[in-house]
Motif scaffolding. Structure first.
Motif, PDB file in Angstrom:
ATOM      1  N   GLY A 114       0.800  -1.205   0.000  1.00  0.00           N
ATOM      2  CA  GLY A 114       0.000   0.000   0.000  1.00  0.00           C
ATOM      3  C   GLY A 114       0.837   1.262   0.000  1.00  0.00           C
ATOM      4  O   GLY A 114       0.485   2.246   0.661  1.00  0.00           O
ATOM      5  N   ALA A 115       1.965   1.268  -0.730  1.00  0.00           N
ATOM      6  CA  ALA A 115       2.873   2.416  -0.846  1.00  0.00           C
ATOM      7  C   ALA A 115       3.509   2.795   0.487  1.00  0.00           C
ATOM      8  O   ALA A 115       3.945   3.931   0.672  1.00  0.00           O
ATOM      9  CB  ALA A 115       2.158   3.623  -1.458  1.00  0.00           C
ATOM     10  N   ALA A 116       3.576   1.846   1.424  1.00  0.00           N
ATOM     11  CA  ALA A 116       4.207   2.096   2.719  1.00  0.00           C
ATOM     12  C   ALA A 116       5.182   0.977   3.045  1.00  0.00           C
ATOM     13  O   ALA A 116       4.966  -0.186   2.689  1.00  0.00           O
ATOM     14  CB  ALA A 116       3.146   2.196   3.812  1.00  0.00           C
ATOM     15  N   VAL A 117       6.274   1.332   3.713  1.00  0.00           N
ATOM     16  CA  VAL A 117       7.266   0.347   4.122  1.00  0.00           C
ATOM     17  C   VAL A 117       6.742  -0.416   5.325  1.00  0.00           C
ATOM     18  O   VAL A 117       6.374   0.173   6.345  1.00  0.00           O
ATOM     19  CB  VAL A 117       8.594   1.037   4.466  1.00  0.00           C
ATOM     20  CG1 VAL A 117       9.609   0.013   4.980  1.00  0.00           C
ATOM     21  CG2 VAL A 117       9.155   1.760   3.240  1.00  0.00           C
ATOM     22  N   THR A 136      10.869   9.597  10.179  1.00  0.00           N
ATOM     23  CA  THR A 136       9.746   9.140  10.987  1.00  0.00           C
ATOM     24  C   THR A 136       8.940   8.080  10.229  1.00  0.00           C
ATOM     25  O   THR A 136       9.169   7.846   9.039  1.00  0.00           O
ATOM     26  CB  THR A 136       8.821  10.312  11.351  1.00  0.00           C
ATOM     27  OG1 THR A 136       8.186  10.788  10.149  1.00  0.00           O
ATOM     28  CG2 THR A 136       9.622  11.452  11.990  1.00  0.00           C
ATOM     29  N   GLU A 137       7.995   7.467  10.912  1.00  0.00           N
ATOM     30  CA  GLU A 137       7.135   6.481  10.256  1.00  0.00           C
ATOM     31  C   GLU A 137       6.318   7.131   9.140  1.00  0.00           C
ATOM     32  O   GLU A 137       6.036   6.506   8.121  1.00  0.00           O
ATOM     33  CB  GLU A 137       6.212   5.820  11.280  1.00  0.00           C
ATOM     34  CG  GLU A 137       6.924   4.875  12.239  1.00  0.00           C
ATOM     35  CD  GLU A 137       7.667   3.773  11.488  1.00  0.00           C
ATOM     36  OE1 GLU A 137       7.065   3.146  10.595  1.00  0.00           O
ATOM     37  OE2 GLU A 137       8.843   3.538  11.807  1.00  0.00           O
ATOM     38  N   LYS A 138       5.949   8.373   9.316  1.00  0.00           N
ATOM     39  CA  LYS A 138       5.205   9.093   8.286  1.00  0.00           C
ATOM     40  C   LYS A 138       6.012   9.206   6.999  1.00  0.00           C
ATOM     41  O   LYS A 138       5.451   9.169   5.895  1.00  0.00           O
ATOM     42  CB  LYS A 138       4.838  10.489   8.794  1.00  0.00           C
ATOM     43  CG  LYS A 138       4.059  11.325   7.792  1.00  0.00           C
ATOM     44  CD  LYS A 138       3.752  12.709   8.351  1.00  0.00           C
ATOM     45  CE  LYS A 138       3.023  13.556   7.313  1.00  0.00           C
ATOM     46  NZ  LYS A 138       2.736  14.927   7.851  1.00  0.00           N
ATOM     47  N   ASP A 139       7.344   9.322   7.139  1.00  0.00           N
ATOM     48  CA  ASP A 139       8.214   9.459   5.968  1.00  0.00           C
ATOM     49  C   ASP A 139       8.309   8.164   5.164  1.00  0.00           C
ATOM     50  O   ASP A 139       8.802   8.174   4.039  1.00  0.00           O
ATOM     51  CB  ASP A 139       9.625   9.887   6.392  1.00  0.00           C
ATOM     52  CG  ASP A 139       9.640  11.269   7.029  1.00  0.00           C
ATOM     53  OD1 ASP A 139       8.913  12.142   6.528  1.00  0.00           O
ATOM     54  OD2 ASP A 139      10.373  11.457   8.018  1.00  0.00           O
ATOM     55  N   LYS A 140       7.845   7.063   5.734  1.00  0.00           N
ATOM     56  CA  LYS A 140       7.904   5.772   5.057  1.00  0.00           C
ATOM     57  C   LYS A 140       6.583   5.397   4.398  1.00  0.00           C
ATOM     58  O   LYS A 140       6.428   4.285   3.922  1.00  0.00           O
ATOM     59  CB  LYS A 140       8.306   4.676   6.057  1.00  0.00           C
ATOM     60  CG  LYS A 140       9.648   4.922   6.736  1.00  0.00           C
ATOM     61  CD  LYS A 140       9.917   3.863   7.791  1.00  0.00           C
ATOM     62  CE  LYS A 140      11.154   4.193   8.613  1.00  0.00           C
ATOM     63  NZ  LYS A 140      11.368   3.194   9.689  1.00  0.00           N
ATOM     64  N   ARG A 141       5.648   6.346   4.377  1.00  0.00           N
ATOM     65  CA  ARG A 141       4.341   6.103   3.755  1.00  0.00           C
ATOM     66  C   ARG A 141       4.179   6.948   2.495  1.00  0.00           C
ATOM     67  O   ARG A 141       4.779   8.012   2.381  1.00  0.00           O
ATOM     68  CB  ARG A 141       3.213   6.410   4.750  1.00  0.00           C
ATOM     69  CG  ARG A 141       3.201   5.490   5.963  1.00  0.00           C
ATOM     70  CD  ARG A 141       1.873   5.588   6.711  1.00  0.00           C
ATOM     71  NE  ARG A 141       1.704   6.893   7.355  1.00  0.00           N
ATOM     72  CZ  ARG A 141       2.025   7.161   8.611  1.00  0.00           C
ATOM     73  NH1 ARG A 141       2.592   6.224   9.357  1.00  0.00           N
ATOM     74  NH2 ARG A 141       1.801   8.356   9.120  1.00  0.00           N
ATOM     75  N   ILE A 172      10.305   9.571  -2.711  1.00  0.00           N
ATOM     76  CA  ILE A 172      11.220   8.434  -2.670  1.00  0.00           C
ATOM     77  C   ILE A 172      11.757   8.191  -1.260  1.00  0.00           C
ATOM     78  O   ILE A 172      12.118   9.129  -0.550  1.00  0.00           O
ATOM     79  CB  ILE A 172      12.415   8.678  -3.620  1.00  0.00           C
ATOM     80  CG1 ILE A 172      11.915   9.013  -5.025  1.00  0.00           C
ATOM     81  CG2 ILE A 172      13.337   7.461  -3.650  1.00  0.00           C
ATOM     82  CD1 ILE A 172      12.982   9.592  -5.926  1.00  0.00           C
ATOM     83  N   PHE A 173      11.824   6.918  -0.887  1.00  0.00           N
ATOM     84  CA  PHE A 173      12.527   6.508   0.328  1.00  0.00           C
ATOM     85  C   PHE A 173      13.483   5.391  -0.058  1.00  0.00           C
ATOM     86  O   PHE A 173      13.074   4.378  -0.628  1.00  0.00           O
ATOM     87  CB  PHE A 173      11.544   6.012   1.393  1.00  0.00           C
ATOM     88  CG  PHE A 173      12.215   5.539   2.647  1.00  0.00           C
ATOM     89  CD1 PHE A 173      12.947   6.418   3.439  1.00  0.00           C
ATOM     90  CD2 PHE A 173      12.130   4.209   3.044  1.00  0.00           C
ATOM     91  CE1 PHE A 173      13.578   5.981   4.594  1.00  0.00           C
ATOM     92  CE2 PHE A 173      12.752   3.765   4.197  1.00  0.00           C
ATOM     93  CZ  PHE A 173      13.475   4.655   4.975  1.00  0.00           C
ATOM     94  N   ASP A 174      14.769   5.582   0.219  1.00  0.00           N
ATOM     95  CA  ASP A 174      15.778   4.612  -0.203  1.00  0.00           C
ATOM     96  C   ASP A 174      16.342   3.782   0.941  1.00  0.00           C
ATOM     97  O   ASP A 174      17.346   3.088   0.784  1.00  0.00           O
ATOM     98  CB  ASP A 174      16.909   5.318  -0.947  1.00  0.00           C
ATOM     99  CG  ASP A 174      17.685   6.315  -0.079  1.00  0.00           C
ATOM    100  OD1 ASP A 174      17.460   6.344   1.154  1.00  0.00           O
ATOM    101  OD2 ASP A 174      18.505   7.071  -0.638  1.00  0.00           O
ATOM    102  N   GLY A 175      15.699   3.857   2.109  1.00  0.00           N
ATOM    103  CA  GLY A 175      16.179   3.127   3.270  1.00  0.00           C
ATOM    104  C   GLY A 175      16.960   3.994   4.226  1.00  0.00           C
ATOM    105  O   GLY A 175      17.006   3.719   5.431  1.00  0.00           O
ATOM    106  N   ALA A 212      13.848  14.024   4.803  1.00  0.00           N
ATOM    107  CA  ALA A 212      14.322  13.476   6.072  1.00  0.00           C
ATOM    108  C   ALA A 212      15.513  12.561   5.815  1.00  0.00           C
ATOM    109  O   ALA A 212      15.711  12.054   4.706  1.00  0.00           O
ATOM    110  CB  ALA A 212      13.202  12.712   6.778  1.00  0.00           C
ATOM    111  N   GLY A 213      16.306  12.352   6.857  1.00  0.00           N
ATOM    112  CA  GLY A 213      17.468  11.490   6.748  1.00  0.00           C
ATOM    113  C   GLY A 213      18.717  12.207   6.290  1.00  0.00           C
ATOM    114  O   GLY A 213      19.806  11.624   6.275  1.00  0.00           O
ATOM    115  N   HIS A 214      18.601  13.476   5.922  1.00  0.00           N
ATOM    116  CA  HIS A 214      19.736  14.248   5.416  1.00  0.00           C
ATOM    117  C   HIS A 214      20.277  15.186   6.497  1.00  0.00           C
ATOM    118  O   HIS A 214      19.665  15.361   7.557  1.00  0.00           O
ATOM    119  CB  HIS A 214      19.305  15.069   4.206  1.00  0.00           C
ATOM    120  CG  HIS A 214      18.275  16.101   4.525  1.00  0.00           C
ATOM    121  ND1 HIS A 214      16.983  15.780   4.910  1.00  0.00           N
ATOM    122  CD2 HIS A 214      18.333  17.469   4.547  1.00  0.00           C
ATOM    123  CE1 HIS A 214      16.297  16.889   5.139  1.00  0.00           C
ATOM    124  NE2 HIS A 214      17.092  17.917   4.942  1.00  0.00           N
TER     125      HIS A 214
END
Length: 281
Positions: A114-117, A136-141, A172-175, A212-214
Motif C-alpha cells: 500500500g505504498a508504505a514500508v 519518521t514512520e510518516k516518511d515511510k508512507r 522516494i525513500f531509499d532506506g 528526512a534522513g539528510h
C-alpha cells in the motif's frame, strides 16, 4: 566525491514514481547498458533489465567502476525491485540493494504494501546524529523505492512521449533518506543508442527536495537543492505506456556526471507470449 550527484544518476536507473495509466500497461521488455562518466572521463558501466505485463513488473540493475578510477578504487553494486500493477497504478512490493567498495559494504532491503514500508533492514545502520533530520514512520508512507521510480507511466491514450511524462513529483525513500524529485518538462529531443533504440525522448529538468534522513547544513545537500543543471531523457518501453531513463545529466561539485545508454533494446512481449502459449497446446 559529491555523493548525491553520482548517486542521483545511478538511482535514475536503479542503483524514485509511476503515475497510474488508464487501462492495462500491456507487456514489454527492456535490456539496456549504460556508460557513466564525470567530466567526460569514464567512471563506470551499468546494466538495466525490465520486464512488465498488465499485472506486475520486475526491474533489476547493476553498476561497477571501470577505467582509470578502477586503478585507485574498486566498487560495484546491484539493485532490484518488483511489484504489482493494479488498475494501471504501480504498487511496489520489494526493493533490495547491495554495494561494495574499498571503504565499506552496504545492503538495504525494503518490503512494501500500500505504498508504505512494512519491513526494512539497512546495513550499516543509520546512526543518530544531532545534525541529521530524523526519518519518521510518516516518511515511510506514500513513497516509492528508487528503482520503481525509474518507471514512468503516462495516463490516457495520447502519445506518452509528451510533456505529460514530466510535471510530477516523485516521493522516494531509499532506506536511509526520504526525498522528493520533481520532474519539470524542458523539451523534446532525439536520442540514438549504438545498439537498439533511436528516436524521440522527453527531457525533464530535475529538482531535488530533501525531506528526512539528510544533514541540512552539509555543503553537498545545499548544492543539490540549488542545482538547476539536472536533467533526464526518457525513452519508451515498447508495448507499454512506460518511459525509462535513456540518459541522465547532473552537475556536481567535481564536474558534470552523465549516464547514457550505449545499448537500449526493447520489444513488446504480448505477441511472443501468445505464440508460445499456442505452440504449447
Amino acid at each position: 566525491m559529491q555523493r548525491f550527484g553520482l548517486g542521483a544518476v545511478l538511482a535514475l536507473i536503479g542503483a524514485g514514481v509511476g503515475l497510474g495509466a488508464t487501462g492495462a500497461a500491456a507487456d514489454g521488455r527492456l535490456e539496456a547498458r549504460y556508460r557513466l562518466s564525470l567530466g567526460g572521463l569514464e567512471l563506470g558501466r551499468a546494466a538495466y533489465l525490465l520486464e512488465v505485463d498488465d499485472k506486475a513488473y520486475v526491474a533489476s540493475g547493476s553498476a561497477r567502476l571501470t577505467g582509470v578510477v578502477q586503478a585507485v578504487s574498486s566498487g560495484k553494486g546491484a539493485a532490484g525491485a518488483r511489484g504489482a500493477i493494479d488498475r494501471g497504478t504501480l504498487q511496489p512490493r520489494s526493493f533490495a540493494m547491495e554495494a561494495e567498495s574499498d571503504r565499506k559494504n552496504e545492503a538495504i532491503r525494503l518490503v512494501m504494501s500500500g505504498a508504505a514500508v512494512t519491513d526494512m533492514s539497512v546495513e550499516p545502520p543509520v546512526l543518530p546524529a544531532l545534525d541529521r533530520v530524523p526519518v519518521t514512520e510518516k516518511d515511510k508512507r506514500n513513497i516509492f523505492d528508487p528503482m520503481t521510480a525509474t518507471l514512468i507511466m503516462v495516463p490516457g491514450t495520447d502519445n506518452p512521449l509528451s510533456a505529460k511524462a514530466c510535471g510530477r513529483t516523485l516521493s522516494i525513500f531509499d532506506g536511509r533518506q526520504r526525498y522528493d524529485i520533481e520532474l519539470i518538462f524542458d523539451r523534446m529531443d532525439n536520442v540514438k543508442a549504438e545498439k537498439g533504440y533511436a528516436g524521440p525522448a522527453v527531457v525533464c529538468r530535475i529538482a531535488y527536495r530533501p525531506v528526512a534522513g539528510h544533514k541540512p547544513d552539509r555543503k553537498s545537500v545545499k548544492y543539490m537543492m540549488n542545482n538547476k543543471d539536472m536533467f533526464v531523457w526518457l525513452a519508451p518501453v515498447a508495448g507499454t505506456r512506460m518511459l525509462v531513463p535513456f540518459r541522465a545529466q547532473v552537475a556536481t561539485l567535481l564536474g558534470v556526471a552523465e549516464l547514457e545508454a550505449q545499448s537500449f533494446i526493447t520489444e513488446p512481449t504480448v505477441g511472443r507470449k501468445a505464440a508460445a502459449s499456442t505452440t504449447g497446446q
